[in-house]
Design a protein around this motif. Sequence first.
Motif, PDB file in Angstrom:
ATOM      1  N   UNK A 280      -6.525 -11.671  -2.318  1.00 28.53           N
ATOM      2  CA  UNK A 280      -5.329 -11.433  -1.507  1.00 28.53           C
ATOM      3  C   UNK A 280      -5.677 -11.665  -0.036  1.00 28.53           C
ATOM      4  N   UNK A 281      -4.743 -12.253   0.670  1.00 31.70           N
ATOM      5  CA  UNK A 281      -4.950 -12.491   2.095  1.00 31.70           C
ATOM      6  C   UNK A 281      -3.776 -12.000   2.928  1.00 31.70           C
ATOM      7  N   UNK A 282      -3.038 -11.055   2.374  1.00 33.57           N
ATOM      8  CA  UNK A 282      -1.895 -10.470   3.073  1.00 33.57           C
ATOM      9  C   UNK A 282      -1.843  -8.997   2.672  1.00 33.57           C
ATOM     10  N   UNK A 283      -2.008  -8.112   3.636  1.00 32.45           N
ATOM     11  CA  UNK A 283      -1.996  -6.668   3.399  1.00 32.45           C
ATOM     12  C   UNK A 283      -0.807  -6.061   4.138  1.00 32.45           C
ATOM     13  N   UNK A 284      -0.044  -5.229   3.429  1.00 36.37           N
ATOM     14  CA  UNK A 284       1.157  -4.616   4.003  1.00 36.37           C
ATOM     15  C   UNK A 284       1.022  -3.097   4.015  1.00 36.37           C
ATOM     16  N   UNK A 285       1.275  -2.496   5.169  1.00 35.92           N
ATOM     17  CA  UNK A 285       1.271  -1.041   5.277  1.00 35.92           C
ATOM     18  C   UNK A 285       2.390  -0.617   6.226  1.00 35.92           C
TER      19      UNK A 285
ATOM     20  N   UNK B 167       0.807  -1.232   0.000  1.00 38.14           N
ATOM     21  CA  UNK B 167       0.000   0.000   0.000  1.00 38.14           C
ATOM     22  C   UNK B 167       0.835   1.274   0.000  1.00 38.14           C
ATOM     23  N   UNK B 168       2.135   1.182  -0.228  1.00 42.24           N
ATOM     24  CA  UNK B 168       2.973   2.379  -0.278  1.00 42.24           C
ATOM     25  C   UNK B 168       2.439   3.335  -1.342  1.00 42.24           C
ATOM     26  N   UNK B 169       2.353   4.607  -0.997  1.00 41.75           N
ATOM     27  CA  UNK B 169       1.878   5.694  -1.864  1.00 41.75           C
ATOM     28  C   UNK B 169       0.368   5.681  -2.109  1.00 41.75           C
ATOM     29  N   UNK B 170      -0.358   4.742  -1.548  1.00 42.45           N
ATOM     30  CA  UNK B 170      -1.816   4.761  -1.657  1.00 42.45           C
ATOM     31  C   UNK B 170      -2.365   5.596  -0.503  1.00 42.45           C
TER      32      UNK B 170
END
Length: 278
Positions: free
Chosen positions: A43-48, A23-26
């Motif tokens: 998707x089952x993996x979210x990165x922030x 999610x970089x820059x979102x």
Amino acid sequence: MAYGTQPTVNIDGFEIPQLGFGTWQLKGNDARRMVGEALRIGYRHIDTAFIYDNESEVGQGIKDAGIARDDFFLTTKIWVTNLTRDALLKQAEESAERLGSTPDLLLLHWPKPQPELAETIAALNEAKQRGLTRAIGLSNYPSALWQKAQDLSAAKLVTNQVEYHPLLSINALKAKASELGSSLTAWSPLARGKVLDEPVVVEIAEKYGKTPGQVTLRWIIQQGIIAIPKTASEARARENFDVFDFALTDDEIARMATLASGYRVGDHLDPAFRWDAA
């Protein structure tokens, strides 16, 4: 399996889906929209991260998707201004609040020479002990510093998130991950699009009826590495997820590895540290 049929890595009892959504820059509504759509796609993996300034929107996107908490994996990161004990614990609490749930994985975003690593690693372990995260790890740590951090940590550091794509070799980090029984997570796995025009990648993509991006993500996953591509396009997010119906040969994986030139898309490593030679 909570994550369906997706390939995962299992480190110290933690199962991590190998294809995540970065999610970089979102920002704002884009972050909320894309996280919700990514989870609907599968998707089952979210990165922030704290510094992305989108944890609240990521949390809203998760809520919008209506996915049970045990059915997805959530990562966030401690920023470099919050590496003292009190600042780290404060950020961990606030990140969990913004996200709307406790993250599965809390990473140190970049290493800094101060405060002492021992203080930061102890605080990271304390965050885990307090239930502010299920697991802990690192981001952008060269291999020797990774070893030092693990030596200081009571808990397993389950991943080191680093830049990785066919244009950049990380053999020393791969060896260290194997030695420590840990994992690697690739940020910028498509080199911000630079890898997509490489003739070798294009040729292999044509063979499988796939895009160069899909072939590149498959290349990373088949090495047992986690990939977290980011996009603001719902169509591209679906494309990036469609990588589980083909497999590259060993020769194709080796051919793509020959593209490594040392190219980096982003390097914010403190001058006190040095990247591994390869």
